[in-house]
Design a protein around this motif. Structure first.
Motif, mmCIF file in Angstrom:
data_model
loop_
_atom_site.group_PDB
_atom_site.id
_atom_site.type_symbol
_atom_site.label_atom_id
_atom_site.label_comp_id
_atom_site.label_asym_id
_atom_site.label_seq_id
_atom_site.Cartn_x
_atom_site.Cartn_y
_atom_site.Cartn_z
ATOM 1 N N GLN A 245 5.243 -12.232 -2.869
ATOM 2 C CA GLN A 245 6.266 -12.152 -1.625
ATOM 3 C C GLN A 245 6.822 -11.144 -1.668
ATOM 4 O O GLN A 245 7.262 -10.518 -0.494
ATOM 5 C CB GLN A 245 7.066 -13.417 -1.974
ATOM 6 C CG GLN A 245 8.048 -13.748 -0.621
ATOM 7 C CD GLN A 245 8.719 -14.914 -0.807
ATOM 8 O OE1 GLN A 245 8.334 -15.996 -1.412
ATOM 9 N NE2 GLN A 245 10.076 -14.962 -0.240
ATOM 10 N N GLY A 246 7.452 -10.462 -2.735
ATOM 11 C CA GLY A 246 8.409 -9.224 -2.700
ATOM 12 C C GLY A 246 7.546 -8.146 -2.055
ATOM 13 O O GLY A 246 8.263 -7.163 -1.661
ATOM 14 N N ASN A 247 6.342 -8.007 -2.259
ATOM 15 C CA ASN A 247 5.388 -6.916 -1.806
ATOM 16 C C ASN A 247 4.776 -7.230 -0.481
ATOM 17 O O ASN A 247 3.700 -6.503 -0.008
ATOM 18 C CB ASN A 247 4.671 -6.383 -2.853
ATOM 19 C CG ASN A 247 5.168 -5.501 -3.887
ATOM 20 O OD1 ASN A 247 5.611 -4.512 -3.604
ATOM 21 N ND2 ASN A 247 5.371 -5.858 -5.092
ATOM 22 N N GLY A 248 5.086 -8.432 0.069
ATOM 23 C CA GLY A 248 4.240 -8.881 1.223
ATOM 24 C C GLY A 248 2.897 -9.367 1.204
ATOM 25 O O GLY A 248 2.084 -8.964 1.966
ATOM 26 N N LEU A 249 2.584 -9.809 -0.031
ATOM 27 C CA LEU A 249 1.050 -10.154 -0.247
ATOM 28 C C LEU A 249 0.846 -11.800 -0.187
ATOM 29 O O LEU A 249 1.815 -12.185 -0.561
ATOM 30 C CB LEU A 249 0.672 -9.487 -1.804
ATOM 31 C CG LEU A 249 1.059 -8.038 -1.807
ATOM 32 C CD1 LEU A 249 0.645 -7.708 -3.368
ATOM 33 C CD2 LEU A 249 0.303 -7.319 -0.735
ATOM 34 N N PRO A 250 -0.141 -11.994 0.285
ATOM 35 C CA PRO A 250 -1.696 -11.362 0.494
ATOM 36 C C PRO A 250 -1.752 -10.801 1.758
ATOM 37 O O PRO A 250 -2.794 -10.262 1.930
ATOM 38 C CB PRO A 250 -2.552 -12.196 0.076
ATOM 39 C CG PRO A 250 -1.766 -13.599 0.569
ATOM 40 C CD PRO A 250 -0.386 -13.577 0.524
ATOM 41 N N GLU A 251 -0.744 -10.793 2.621
ATOM 42 C CA GLU A 251 -0.720 -10.588 4.143
ATOM 43 C C GLU A 251 -1.409 -9.006 4.166
ATOM 44 O O GLU A 251 -2.446 -8.450 5.106
ATOM 45 C CB GLU A 251 0.315 -10.434 4.633
ATOM 46 C CG GLU A 251 0.803 -12.088 4.961
ATOM 47 C CD GLU A 251 1.344 -12.496 3.843
ATOM 48 O OE1 GLU A 251 1.483 -13.950 3.768
ATOM 49 O OE2 GLU A 251 1.675 -12.019 2.764
ATOM 50 N N ARG A 252 -1.124 -7.931 3.252
ATOM 51 C CA ARG A 252 -1.397 -6.568 3.297
ATOM 52 C C ARG A 252 -2.706 -6.217 2.480
ATOM 53 O O ARG A 252 -3.121 -5.152 2.542
ATOM 54 C CB ARG A 252 -0.377 -5.750 2.740
ATOM 55 C CG ARG A 252 1.252 -6.005 3.146
ATOM 56 C CD ARG A 252 2.181 -5.314 2.536
ATOM 57 N NE ARG A 252 1.644 -4.050 2.269
ATOM 58 C CZ ARG A 252 2.295 -3.019 1.296
ATOM 59 N NH1 ARG A 252 3.066 -3.891 0.256
ATOM 60 N NH2 ARG A 252 1.959 -1.976 1.124
ATOM 61 N N PHE A 253 -3.388 -7.059 1.949
ATOM 62 C CA PHE A 253 -4.617 -6.922 1.222
ATOM 63 C C PHE A 253 -5.654 -6.417 2.084
ATOM 64 O O PHE A 253 -5.730 -6.833 3.391
ATOM 65 C CB PHE A 253 -5.118 -8.129 0.623
ATOM 66 C CG PHE A 253 -4.374 -8.568 -0.692
ATOM 67 C CD1 PHE A 253 -3.840 -7.727 -1.453
ATOM 68 C CD2 PHE A 253 -4.514 -10.009 -1.159
ATOM 69 C CE1 PHE A 253 -3.121 -8.081 -2.699
ATOM 70 C CE2 PHE A 253 -3.940 -10.301 -2.242
ATOM 71 C CZ PHE A 253 -3.122 -9.249 -3.034
ATOM 72 N N ARG A 254 -6.280 -5.217 1.784
ATOM 73 C CA ARG A 254 -7.451 -4.886 2.282
ATOM 74 C C ARG A 254 -8.259 -4.334 1.287
ATOM 75 O O ARG A 254 -8.131 -4.117 0.160
ATOM 76 C CB ARG A 254 -6.843 -3.619 3.416
ATOM 77 C CG ARG A 254 -6.108 -2.495 2.575
ATOM 78 C CD ARG A 254 -5.760 -1.393 3.589
ATOM 79 N NE ARG A 254 -4.923 -0.601 2.804
ATOM 80 C CZ ARG A 254 -5.025 0.368 1.835
ATOM 81 N NH1 ARG A 254 -6.285 0.275 1.382
ATOM 82 N NH2 ARG A 254 -4.400 0.918 1.409
ATOM 83 N N ASP A 255 -9.669 -3.926 1.677
ATOM 84 C CA ASP A 255 -10.553 -3.370 0.418
ATOM 85 C C ASP A 255 -9.757 -1.977 -0.046
ATOM 86 O O ASP A 255 -9.205 -0.920 0.609
ATOM 87 C CB ASP A 255 -11.830 -3.024 1.306
ATOM 88 C CG ASP A 255 -12.640 -2.490 0.126
ATOM 89 O OD1 ASP A 255 -12.718 -2.614 -1.210
ATOM 90 O OD2 ASP A 255 -14.236 -2.129 0.776
ATOM 91 N N GLY A 256 -9.940 -2.093 -1.560
ATOM 92 C CA GLY A 256 -9.241 -0.825 -2.001
ATOM 93 C C GLY A 256 -7.799 -1.027 -2.215
ATOM 94 O O GLY A 256 -7.159 -0.017 -2.617
ATOM 95 N N PHE A 257 -7.012 -2.102 -1.768
ATOM 96 C CA PHE A 257 -5.734 -2.037 -1.959
ATOM 97 C C PHE A 257 -5.153 -1.752 -3.321
ATOM 98 O O PHE A 257 -5.849 -2.386 -4.215
ATOM 99 C CB PHE A 257 -5.153 -3.555 -1.356
ATOM 100 C CG PHE A 257 -3.677 -3.686 -1.451
ATOM 101 C CD1 PHE A 257 -2.857 -3.337 -0.189
ATOM 102 C CD2 PHE A 257 -2.852 -4.056 -2.497
ATOM 103 C CE1 PHE A 257 -1.564 -3.266 -0.111
ATOM 104 C CE2 PHE A 257 -1.687 -4.105 -2.382
ATOM 105 C CZ PHE A 257 -0.774 -3.722 -1.244
ATOM 106 N N HIS A 258 -4.296 -0.904 -3.513
ATOM 107 C CA HIS A 258 -3.963 -0.481 -5.037
ATOM 108 C C HIS A 258 -2.675 -0.981 -5.374
ATOM 109 O O HIS A 258 -1.657 -0.740 -4.878
ATOM 110 C CB HIS A 258 -4.270 0.964 -5.017
ATOM 111 C CG HIS A 258 -4.123 1.429 -6.585
ATOM 112 N ND1 HIS A 258 -4.434 2.880 -6.618
ATOM 113 C CD2 HIS A 258 -4.079 0.992 -7.645
ATOM 114 C CE1 HIS A 258 -4.517 3.105 -8.152
ATOM 115 N NE2 HIS A 258 -4.086 1.860 -8.697
ATOM 116 N N ILE A 259 -2.519 -1.899 -6.411
ATOM 117 C CA ILE A 259 -1.444 -2.327 -7.061
ATOM 118 C C ILE A 259 -1.052 -1.416 -8.396
ATOM 119 O O ILE A 259 -2.085 -1.498 -9.198
ATOM 120 C CB ILE A 259 -1.417 -3.966 -7.449
ATOM 121 C CG1 ILE A 259 -1.362 -4.732 -6.286
ATOM 122 C CG2 ILE A 259 -0.133 -4.218 -8.277
ATOM 123 C CD1 ILE A 259 -1.538 -6.069 -6.343
ATOM 124 N N ALA A 260 0.002 -1.000 -8.518
ATOM 125 C CA ALA A 260 0.392 -0.330 -9.843
ATOM 126 C C ALA A 260 1.535 -1.158 -10.702
ATOM 127 O O ALA A 260 2.382 -1.730 -9.899
ATOM 128 C CB ALA A 260 0.857 1.084 -9.648
#
Length: 236
Positions: A54-69
Motif C-alpha cells: 500500500q505504501g508504494n501504491g501496489l499492485p495498481e502500478r504493476f506492469r511487465d518488468g516492474f522493479h522492486i528494490a
C-alpha cells in the motif's frame, strides 16, 4: 522491522554458524545481533501489505518488468508478499526484485519463518528449493530475483539498476543506524526511476530528513497496527 514490538516466549537460538543468529518467539525469528524481530509479532503479512504494498501504491502500478528494490531481505516475506500480489493481480510478464542483505538467514531458518504464513504457501513452496540451494539469483517466468550480499553502503553505490519502488526494511534505526544514514538514503534516491516511490515502517525524523535531503517528496502517513505513523517518499 518496526521498533518496540512486544516479545513472546523464546525458543533456543539458532547455532552461531547457521547464518544470521536468531531466537524464535513463537513463529517469529528475532535477530540476536540487533535484538529486533524480522517482522511484526502481531501479523507480519498484514504489516508488509500495509507498509510496502500500500505504501508504494501496489499492485495498481504493476506492469511487465516492474522493479522492486529492498534494503534488508530478512526472511523473504516481502518478496513472497509482492510475488503473491503480482500473481493475484494477473500482472503480465515478470516482476523484478533486487534485495540488499548483509547478513542472510540460514536456509532452514528462512523456510521455517515463511511457513508461518499459510496465505503465501503456494509462492513459498515454489521458491523453497532455491532457498535450500542457497540461491542468490532466481529466474522464473514471473520473477527475476537477485540477492546482493554485503554491506549496502558498499554494494548499492556499485549497483547499476533503478527501481520503481523501494522497500526500506532494515532493522530499527536505533539498532541498525548504518542502514538509515543520509548517504545511503541518497543512494536509494539515485537508484530510483523517475516517479518511483519508497516506503518504510519507520517514522523516525532523521529518516524522513535524509530522504528529503536526497530530493524526494516525503510524507508521514498512518502506520500499521500500534505504530501511529510510517514514511513514504516519491521521486519527482
Amino acid at each position: 522491522m518496526p521498533e518496540n514490538r512486544d516479545t513472546d516466549q523464546t525458543d533456543p537460538a539458532e547455532p552461531a554458524d547457521a547464518g544470521h543468529p536468531v531466537d524464535w518467539r513463537a513463529a517469529v525469528p528475532v535477530s540476536l545481533p540487533f535484538d529486533d524481530p524480522f517482522f511484526s509479532l502481531e501479523d507480519g503479512l498484514a504489516e508488509t501489505r500495509h507498509v510496502f504494498l500500500q505504501g508504494n501504491g501496489l499492485p495498481e502500478r504493476f506492469r511487465d518488468g516492474f522493479h522492486i528494490a529492498e534494503l534488508g531481505f530478512g526472511t523473504g516475506l516481502n518478496l513472497l508478499t509482492a510475488l503473491h500480489a503480482w500473481r493475484a493481480a494477473g500482472a503480465p510478464g515478470a516482476l523484478r526484485f533486487t534485495t540488499f542483505e548483509a547478513y542472510p538467514l540460514a536456509p532452514e531458518a528462512m523456510i521455517r519463518a515463511q511457513e508461518a504464513f499459510p496465505a503465501l504457501a503456494d509462492v513459498a513452496e515454489d521458491l523453497r528449493p532455491f532457498w535450500r540451494e542457497g540461491a542468490r539469483r532466481i529466474t522464473r517466468p514471473d520473477l527475476d530475483f537477485t540477492l546482493i550480499e554485503g554491506d549496502a553502503r558498499d554494494t548499492l553505490p556499485a549497483w547499476d539498476g533503478r527501481a520503481d519502488a523501494w522497500f526500506l526494511d532494515g532493522f530499527a534505526p536505533a539498532r541498525n543506524p548504518q542502514l538509515w544514514g543520509e548517504a545511503l538514503m541518497a543512494q536509494v534516491a539515485a537508484h530510483m526511476a523517475p516517479g518511483g516511490t519508497a516506503a518504510t515502517y519507520s517514522a523516525a525524523g532523521h529518516v524522513r530528513r535524509a530522504l528529503a535531503a536526497a530530493g524526494l517528496e516525503v510524507a508521514r502517513v498512518p502506520g500499521y497496527g500500534r505504530k501511529r505513523h510510517m514514511t513514504v517518499a516519491r521521486k519527482p
